[in-house]
Scaffold this active site. Sequence first.
Site, mmCIF file in Angstrom:
data_model
loop_
_atom_site.group_PDB
_atom_site.id
_atom_site.type_symbol
_atom_site.label_atom_id
_atom_site.label_comp_id
_atom_site.label_asym_id
_atom_site.label_seq_id
_atom_site.Cartn_x
_atom_site.Cartn_y
_atom_site.Cartn_z
ATOM 1 N N ILE A 138 39.669 48.802 36.763
ATOM 2 C CA ILE A 138 39.636 47.664 37.678
ATOM 3 C C ILE A 138 39.280 48.129 39.084
ATOM 4 C CG2 ILE A 138 41.146 46.044 38.907
ATOM 5 C CD1 ILE A 138 42.261 45.190 36.274
ATOM 6 N N VAL A 141 35.567 48.963 39.102
ATOM 7 C CA VAL A 141 34.687 47.797 39.134
ATOM 8 C C VAL A 141 34.771 47.110 40.495
ATOM 9 C CG1 VAL A 141 34.333 45.476 38.203
ATOM 10 C CG2 VAL A 141 34.677 47.399 36.646
ATOM 11 N N GLU A 142 35.969 46.992 41.029
ATOM 12 C CA GLU A 142 36.164 46.254 42.270
ATOM 13 C C GLU A 142 35.540 46.942 43.479
ATOM 14 O OE1 GLU A 142 37.366 43.316 42.919
ATOM 15 O OE2 GLU A 142 38.014 42.798 40.892
ATOM 16 N N THR A 143 35.822 48.231 43.652
ATOM 17 C CA THR A 143 35.405 48.898 44.891
ATOM 18 C C THR A 143 34.853 50.309 44.694
ATOM 19 O OG1 THR A 143 37.647 49.739 45.290
ATOM 20 C CG2 THR A 143 37.080 47.598 46.282
ATOM 21 N N TYR A 329 33.124 40.105 33.590
ATOM 22 C CA TYR A 329 33.963 41.006 34.384
ATOM 23 C C TYR A 329 34.978 41.709 33.485
ATOM 24 C CZ TYR A 329 37.583 42.542 37.646
ATOM 25 O OH TYR A 329 38.503 43.305 38.336
#
Length: 360
Positions: A138, A141-143, A329
């Site tokens: 996560i 993927v996010e940052t 996602y």
Amino acid sequence: MKVISGVFRHIVRGGLFMAVLGWTVMWAPVSYAVAQENSGGNYLGRQDVDAFIDELVSENSFSREELEQIIGQAERSDRALALISRPAEGTLEWKDYRKIFMTPERVSKGVSFWAENAETLVRVEKELGVPANIIVAIIGVETYYGRQTGGFKVLDALTTLGFDFPRRGKFFRKELKNLLILAREQNLNINELTGSYAGAMGIPQFMPSSYRAYAVDYTGDQQANIWQSNEDAIASVANYLQRHGWKYGKGVAVKAQVSGVKHDKVLSAGLQPDKKLSLVRKAGWSVPGEIPKSSTVLAMKHEGGAGSEYWLGLHNFYVITRYNRSQMYALAVHQLAGEVKASYNRSLAEQSTVVKGKQG
């Protein structure tokens, strides 16, 4: 790392996290220039903005003067409006969306992030029951593991989307309200907070309401610093998933094969598992045996690089979509988690072999 008695004593929840902390801003969320295009225009004097201010003064003990001073500094961001209108989840096929996240570099950096934070990940997984590889994926993927946290001024983004994006204005006004309360609670300089075009902040990309509800001070230093502390970010992601119902050891999704002519008739329309496994099987889906026969599943079809792919999402798949409401996602998180875990385990095995060789 400071060990905290009990399970996350310092979870930030609903504004109860020491409103008088006196936490001065000792960190800089990003080191690069704010990457947005603003067009002038003061938001003060608008009827909808005045009503918003009235509500905060009445319900949250703000003074009109301080709110006008803050909101008067907000500038409209045309760039945020452009990006919110065409999110990647809504414009890309799975085969193209997947390429963004499933790269050797992202997997490799995920392994490095895991190795650098192994102690924290082990403890958090044990305490909250969320697997380390899911947490890592996560954040990946996010940052990109904290490398790309966004360069938009959060005040500008949320004010713009709250008052100039009617389709989701109510949601973004709620987030703007939470941002203002959060800045007051933790004595933050609201003009220094940067994030995504939608106002998501820090390593895990929490919206202000998510920060206030789920952010965790895992280091015990009285700061849930999701901007610079990997420990706090890791615990916060796990807390978010755990609070949304993560079931440890229950899997996320499985790929299926289809046959016949009825398989597309049972596809799910939303995000929550809604099809009995027996119904999916009767429609021509060949399902791996490890899924319990009594399961309810999310039946998905996405266009992959070699044609249509059919997937069954389980309960934990739905939990991941609580983080970002998108099937693609959640699939990206699931697949990246698998690749990072496999690569990390290989790395551990190789290190063990080297150590044994030196000892032998």
